[in-house]
Design an enzyme around this catalytic site. Structure first.
Site, PDB file in Angstrom:
ATOM      1  N   ASP A 195     -10.019   1.450   8.108  1.00  5.10           N
ATOM      2  CA  ASP A 195      -8.834   0.622   8.292  1.00  5.10           C
ATOM      3  C   ASP A 195      -7.588   1.447   8.015  1.00  5.10           C
ATOM      4  OD1 ASP A 195      -9.042   0.665   5.522  1.00  5.10           O
ATOM      5  OD2 ASP A 195      -8.848  -1.492   5.255  1.00  5.10           O
ATOM      6  N   CYS A 250       0.806  -1.218   0.000  1.00 11.56           N
ATOM      7  CA  CYS A 250       0.000   0.000   0.000  1.00 11.56           C
ATOM      8  C   CYS A 250       0.837   1.265   0.000  1.00 11.56           C
ATOM      9  CB  CYS A 250      -0.945   0.000   1.201  1.00 11.56           C
ATOM     10  SG  CYS A 250      -2.259  -1.240   1.064  1.00 11.56           S
ATOM     11  N   GLY A 274     -11.835 -13.709 -12.338  1.00  7.56           N
ATOM     12  CA  GLY A 274     -11.154 -12.429 -12.260  1.00  7.56           C
ATOM     13  C   GLY A 274     -10.654 -11.961 -13.604  1.00  7.56           C
ATOM     14  N   HIS A 275      -9.599 -11.157 -13.577  1.00  9.60           N
ATOM     15  CA  HIS A 275      -9.063 -10.557 -14.786  1.00  9.60           C
ATOM     16  C   HIS A 275      -7.554 -10.478 -14.671  1.00  9.60           C
ATOM     17  CE1 HIS A 275      -9.069  -8.187 -18.443  1.00  9.60           C
ATOM     18  NE2 HIS A 275      -8.352  -7.246 -17.851  1.00  9.60           N
ATOM     19  N   SER A 276      -6.843 -10.698 -15.769  1.00 14.71           N
ATOM     20  CA  SER A 276      -5.386 -10.646 -15.766  1.00 14.71           C
ATOM     21  C   SER A 276      -4.890  -9.891 -16.987  1.00 14.71           C
ATOM     22  CB  SER A 276      -4.790 -12.057 -15.749  1.00 14.71           C
ATOM     23  OG  SER A 276      -5.155 -12.766 -16.930  1.00 14.71           O
ATOM     24  N   THR A 333     -16.484  11.243   1.296  1.00 14.58           N
ATOM     25  CA  THR A 333     -15.612  11.279   2.467  1.00 14.58           C
ATOM     26  C   THR A 333     -14.392  10.372   2.334  1.00 14.58           C
ATOM     27  OG1 THR A 333     -16.814   9.492   3.603  1.00 14.58           O
ATOM     28  CG2 THR A 333     -17.593  11.759   3.943  1.00 14.58           C
ATOM     29  N   ASP A 390      -9.024  -3.547  -4.463  1.00  9.39           N
ATOM     30  CA  ASP A 390      -7.721  -3.184  -3.913  1.00  9.39           C
ATOM     31  C   ASP A 390      -6.660  -4.123  -4.469  1.00  9.39           C
ATOM     32  OD1 ASP A 390      -5.621  -2.239  -2.182  1.00  9.39           O
ATOM     33  OD2 ASP A 390      -7.181  -1.574  -0.805  1.00  9.39           O
TER      34      ASP A 390
END
Length: 339
Positions: free
Chosen positions: A233, A22, A148-150, A57, A77
């Site tokens: 978080d 991150c 998913g996706h790649s 926000t 994420d």
């Protein structure tokens, strides 16, 4: 040896990324400038008013009210390698993505993988291990992974888009803080400096991996059970960055008792040795104009701004098992005060 000519057991994934985890986020000030003026909306028959939480926000996930009274929580994420072990990286990235749903008080239901991979540089067997790590953590969370996706990318990246549900009347929001409420932190800080030391030296810190792969599910459950309505978080913008966003959104100020903030073993030593990411320094620069640091030295300031990956929940309220590190107070000259 694989078809790429790279020994699978000799690959250090962190060396294929310009940053780690991150800490690679676009700096918060730049991000806010980029999305300024983008207003929520919806298709005909699905008015913008059904968007309970959106961009306004900078909360952890979007929340939409359904006609049956439930709410859908959705987020995405992904990031570059934060550790060299591909299985652990997958577990960390999945726990981090799921955390956005927990941070809203929701329950994740389904996730899809987001994978970028330099297929001509790194073995596909490593990518499989990343995906296996993500699947195992999602399974632990009771969340289905549905594909998913790649893409072929010069830099490896992995994460998830996650959808869950929540009670719209029992959300954890970052704009619901009120003066007089204590602040609890459910995981220790120091992930950023330990990860940066790992990237630089190759040293492995099991305490950091264990912390990053721990789901925030139980912490969120304890917060809700205690009656909390405000939380976020702690990830790439550091404790101070995320607390600043919470205090600003809630129209309050926040006091942090520096001596009460928990840190992982080795974190202070890593910071003293200079293993501080550029993301952490940008976090500190962003909050500094809004913070009264009192007598806090530079090292303490950097640790409080340390860019976390898959960090804990910062909850406005007392959470069983979590230390109280400060409190919310009436809005004052500074949004943040460090004592």
């Amino acid at each position: 040896m694989t078809g790429t000519g790279v020994r699978q057991d000799s690959v250090r994934l962190t060396q294929y990324a310009h940053g780690g985890g991150c800490a690679c986020k676009i700096p918060p000030g730049e991000l806010e400038e980029m999305v300024a003026g983008l207003t929520p909306g919806g298709p005909a028959g699905f008015p913008a008013g059904d968007l309970i939480v959106g961009l306004d926000t900078g909360d952890d996930a979007a929340v939409v009210r359904l006609p049956d009274g439930r709410a859908v929580v959705t987020t995405a994420d992904f990031f570059t390698p934060v550790v060299d072990d591909p299985y652990d990286w997958g577990r960390i990235a999945a726990a981090n993505a799921l955390s956005d749903v927990y941070a809203m008080g929701g329950t994740p239901l389904v996730a899809v993988n987001l994978l970028s991979w330099p297929r001509d540089l790194l073995p596909l067997e490593l990518a499989r291990e990343v995906l296996r790590g993500g699947l195992d953590v999602a399974t632990l969370a009771g969340c289905v992974v549905g594909g998913g996706h790649s893409v072929d990318d010069p830099e490896p990246k992995y994460g998830m888009a996650v959808t869950g549900t929540a009670d719209p009347d029992r959300l954890l929001r970052n704009d619901a803080g009120r003066p007089g409420v204590p602040l609890s932190l459910t995981k220790p800080l120091g992930l950023g400096v330990l990860n940066n030391r790992h990237k630089t030296t190759g040293e492995v810190f099991p305490q950091a991996v264990e912390t990053m792969t721990t789901l925030n599910r139980d912490a969120a459950g304890r917060a809700l059970a205690a009656g909390a309505v405000c939380a976020t978080d702690v990830t790439g913008f550091g404790l101070l960055g995320h607390l600043y966003k919470l205090a600003r959104a809630s129209g309050v100020s926040a006091v942090v008792h520096a001596s009460a903030v928990p840190y992982l073993d080795g974190a202070r030593e890593a910071a003293e040795a200079g293993h501080v990411s550029g993301g952490t320094r940008r976090n500190l620069a962003w909050v500094a104009p809004h913070t009264d640091f009192g007598g806090a030295d530079e090292l303490t300031r950097l640790l409080l701004a340390d860019a976390q990956t898959s960090g804990g929940l910062l909850v406005a309220g007392e959470v069983p098992g979590a230390p109280v590190i400060g409190e919310l107070v009436a809005a004052g000259e500074h949004r943040l005060v460090v004592r």
